[in-house]
Design a protein around this motif. Structure first.
Motif, mmCIF file in Angstrom:
data_model
loop_
_atom_site.group_PDB
_atom_site.id
_atom_site.type_symbol
_atom_site.label_atom_id
_atom_site.label_comp_id
_atom_site.label_asym_id
_atom_site.label_seq_id
_atom_site.Cartn_x
_atom_site.Cartn_y
_atom_site.Cartn_z
ATOM 1 N N ILE A 37 1.037 -1.230 -0.498
ATOM 2 C CA ILE A 37 -0.048 0.157 0.119
ATOM 3 C C ILE A 37 1.087 1.293 -0.005
ATOM 4 O O ILE A 37 1.374 1.379 1.383
ATOM 5 C CB ILE A 37 -0.882 -0.155 1.442
ATOM 6 N N LEU A 38 0.983 2.089 -1.540
ATOM 7 C CA LEU A 38 1.821 2.749 -1.253
ATOM 8 C C LEU A 38 0.993 4.177 -1.389
ATOM 9 O O LEU A 38 -0.246 4.747 -2.215
ATOM 10 C CB LEU A 38 2.609 2.835 -2.011
ATOM 11 N N TYR A 39 1.436 5.002 -0.184
ATOM 12 C CA TYR A 39 0.201 6.666 -0.287
ATOM 13 C C TYR A 39 1.227 7.081 -0.430
ATOM 14 O O TYR A 39 2.164 7.094 0.655
ATOM 15 C CB TYR A 39 -0.145 6.002 0.625
ATOM 16 N N PHE A 40 1.070 8.373 -1.612
ATOM 17 C CA PHE A 40 1.234 9.849 -1.685
ATOM 18 C C PHE A 40 0.596 10.724 -0.794
ATOM 19 O O PHE A 40 -0.275 10.706 -0.588
ATOM 20 C CB PHE A 40 1.435 10.042 -2.625
ATOM 21 N N TYR A 41 1.131 11.682 0.201
ATOM 22 C CA TYR A 41 0.583 12.683 0.805
ATOM 23 C C TYR A 41 1.296 13.692 0.928
ATOM 24 O O TYR A 41 2.979 14.232 0.760
ATOM 25 C CB TYR A 41 0.673 12.118 2.590
ATOM 26 N N VAL A 73 4.497 8.522 1.470
ATOM 27 C CA VAL A 73 5.552 8.820 0.790
ATOM 28 C C VAL A 73 5.351 10.701 0.567
ATOM 29 O O VAL A 73 4.761 10.695 0.089
ATOM 30 C CB VAL A 73 5.846 8.859 -0.672
ATOM 31 N N SER A 74 6.323 11.273 1.140
ATOM 32 C CA SER A 74 5.540 12.692 0.643
ATOM 33 C C SER A 74 7.417 13.284 0.267
ATOM 34 O O SER A 74 7.993 12.334 0.515
ATOM 35 C CB SER A 74 5.517 13.597 2.062
ATOM 36 N N LEU A 94 8.051 5.679 6.022
ATOM 37 C CA LEU A 94 8.074 6.576 4.858
ATOM 38 C C LEU A 94 9.227 7.159 4.407
ATOM 39 O O LEU A 94 10.116 7.972 4.417
ATOM 40 C CB LEU A 94 7.755 8.210 5.808
ATOM 41 N N ILE A 95 9.159 7.593 2.772
ATOM 42 C CA ILE A 95 10.054 7.521 2.007
ATOM 43 C C ILE A 95 9.751 9.442 1.700
ATOM 44 O O ILE A 95 8.310 9.615 1.691
ATOM 45 C CB ILE A 95 9.722 7.449 0.610
ATOM 46 N N CYS A 103 7.310 10.624 -6.396
ATOM 47 C CA CYS A 103 6.485 11.258 -6.827
ATOM 48 C C CYS A 103 6.374 11.687 -7.994
ATOM 49 O O CYS A 103 5.000 11.798 -8.844
ATOM 50 C CB CYS A 103 6.179 12.622 -6.203
ATOM 51 N N ASN A 104 7.098 11.832 -9.396
ATOM 52 C CA ASN A 104 6.415 12.312 -10.898
ATOM 53 C C ASN A 104 6.998 11.072 -11.191
ATOM 54 O O ASN A 104 5.708 10.778 -12.080
ATOM 55 C CB ASN A 104 8.023 12.758 -11.340
#
Length: 161
Positions: A37-41, A73-74, A94-95, A103-104
């Motif tokens: 589960i990879l979440y970007f915030y 990830v942030s 956290l990455i 992100c890109n």
């Protein structure tokens, strides 16, 4: 724009290695063979991001039981992640992506508006990556309330449970 344009069923970019808290470095290939589960915030220690991260923290036993790892990830620094993790008792890595490489790759850098000003920022997004390294499901423009439960239910559906 990046060389990647991620859509469901695409292979996730497994070879991007970035600094994390607390592991040191991490790339998605390190987690192959399990669900991710990879979440970007957008930002550590802001209300929506704290609520979302604590939701994943509290649900980690359920995700672990489904053989899924959670990774946030942030663009924040490793030091910021260390403080955020300690303050919120987060129990997953956290990455730190200050150069927006991951992100890109996942196309989460989007034009946003705040108080009439436009800027490029992280669009809150979540991806389920299957054990083979393919994107099994993607959420864009995530609304935090109920999201963690929706991710867990979708994961279970994808696993055929």
């Amino acid at each position: 724009m990046s060389e990647y344009k991620i859509n469901p069923t695409d292979a996730a970019p497994a070879d991007i290695e970035l600094q994390t808290w607390p592991e040191g470095t991490l790339k998605l290939a390190d987690l192959s063979g399990q669900w991710i589960i990879l979440y970007f915030y957008p930002k550590d220690s802001t209300s929506g991001c704290t609520t979302e991260s604590c939701g994943f923290r509290d649900a980690l036993p359920d995700f672990s039981a489904a053989d899924a790892a959670i990774v946030g990830v942030s663009r924040d620094s490793v030091k910021s992640h260390a403080n955020f993790t300690a303050k919120q008792s987060l129990n997953f890595p956290l990455i730190s992506d200050p150069d927006e490489t991951l992100c890109n790759a996942f196309d989460v850098m989007q034009l946003k508006k705040n108080y009439g000003k436009e800027y490029l920022g992280v669009e809150r997004s979540t991806f389920i990556i299957n054990p083979e390294g393919d994107i099994a499901y993607a959420w864009r423009k995530v609304r935090v309330p109920g999201h963690v439960e929706e991710v867990l239910n979708t994961l279970k559906e994808l696993q055929g449970a």
